[in-house]
Design an enzyme around this catalytic site. Sequence first.
Site, short mmCIF file in Angstrom:
data_model
loop_
_atom_site.label_atom_id
_atom_site.label_comp_id
_atom_site.label_asym_id
_atom_site.label_seq_id
_atom_site.Cartn_x
_atom_site.Cartn_y
_atom_site.Cartn_z
N GLN A 101 0.62 -1.15 -0.06
CA GLN A 101 0.05 -0.09 0.04
C GLN A 101 0.71 1.50 0.16
OE1 GLN A 101 -2.42 1.60 3.52
NE2 GLN A 101 -4.12 0.80 2.13
N TYR A 186 -5.97 10.73 4.02
CA TYR A 186 -4.87 11.21 3.54
C TYR A 186 -4.73 11.85 2.46
CZ TYR A 186 -4.10 7.97 7.67
OH TYR A 186 -3.91 7.31 8.84
N ARG A 233 -7.78 2.25 -2.69
CA ARG A 233 -8.59 2.27 -1.59
C ARG A 233 -9.15 3.53 -1.70
NH1 ARG A 233 -7.82 0.88 4.88
NH2 ARG A 233 -9.26 -0.74 5.01
N GLY A 322 -9.35 -6.81 9.30
CA GLY A 322 -8.08 -6.21 9.89
C GLY A 322 -7.87 -6.70 11.32
N ARG A 323 -8.32 -6.01 12.29
CA ARG A 323 -8.19 -6.52 13.48
C ARG A 323 -8.40 -8.08 13.89
NH1 ARG A 323 -11.17 -1.84 13.66
NH2 ARG A 323 -10.20 -0.27 14.69
#
Length: 375
Positions: A101, A186, A233, A322-323
């Site tokens: 990424q 971002y 993304r 993810g987590r």
Amino acid sequence: MLAPALFSPLRHRGLTLPNRIVMAPMTRSRAAQPGDIPTALMAEYYAQRAGAGLIISEASQISRQGQGYSHTPGIYNTAQINGWRKVTEAVHAAGGRMVLQLWHVGRMSHPVFHDGALPVAPSALAPDAQVWVVGSDGIGRMVDCPTPRALETAEIADIVEDYRRAAGNAMAAGFDGVEIHAANGYLIDQFLRTTSNHRRDAYGGSTDNRLRFLDDVVQAVTDEAGAARTGVRLAPFITARGMACPEIIDTILAAAARLDALGVGYLHLSEADWDDAPQIPDDFRHALRARFDSTLIVAGRYDADRAQAVLASGLADAVAFGRPFIANPDLPARLAHGTALADFDPGTLFGGDARGYADYPRQHPATANVAGACA
């Protein structure tokens, strides 16, 4: 046992995946210092999770200017390329596939990363947010982001070239592709939104102008990595960090149509993942599917049942976790066999050593891939 869709192979424009479980990108801040260099410990961590159909690496800054958190890895010099090559070799040896990424944080940063200079952004607007900074005492703390400096028009082309070089570096390091991080407040996301982009040049104002930076970056990256091995993304429904833009849904849908025309390999939809986050409306999912014909990956607090449901609906092709991957390195096997998931230690998420990172035990034998487990 689950229906087979979650564990069925997926062929998209760039890769063939043995299952539809993706490891989502997660910042863990374990890069070696000085230099933000990927390590052997990172190679071990990712190789442990090679049972995923696809691993998306933690976000990696494309330049020093692109950094906003301590100890995150870069992809802009030889030492970093060599460090990442050890990671990709370990993942490939374990039978996995991995993309890098690409990241520029824009205003989500602090002068400590820029020799005292301000972070840069489309416009001089503070994000009302914090970033994680390790102090001289070795302790990481959340600190406020200052008001950034607005980029001059001529500087934007230099950042596009940073993306181009980073994509080439990623392929040289052995990655199977790259993902452009254009989400979660971002830099690219900052250009997309009217709340963070007040520019009056060719990169601000109209939808086409606000999409121009993304267009430029995608063209540069696909020149290096190939369109089929490039993902993007996007996060249309986030509102934190000053990102509640009233025009973002139409902007994202316009972006999806452009990316489809370019033959981009996949879109990765980052859904809001906090407890009371809004649900993604079905009409948006249908609209996105209508505009983007290739692989759609969704991410955001999915469990096995929700993942299976969104795949069955035809509104996603793969689901990123993810987590759950943090404390469950064998997550695909656990999902396939209905094994209870372990909880992660929140105190070891950022920085540190193997504890809470590469020391979580498996419940199932290490196998490269889980495919057709419930056929």
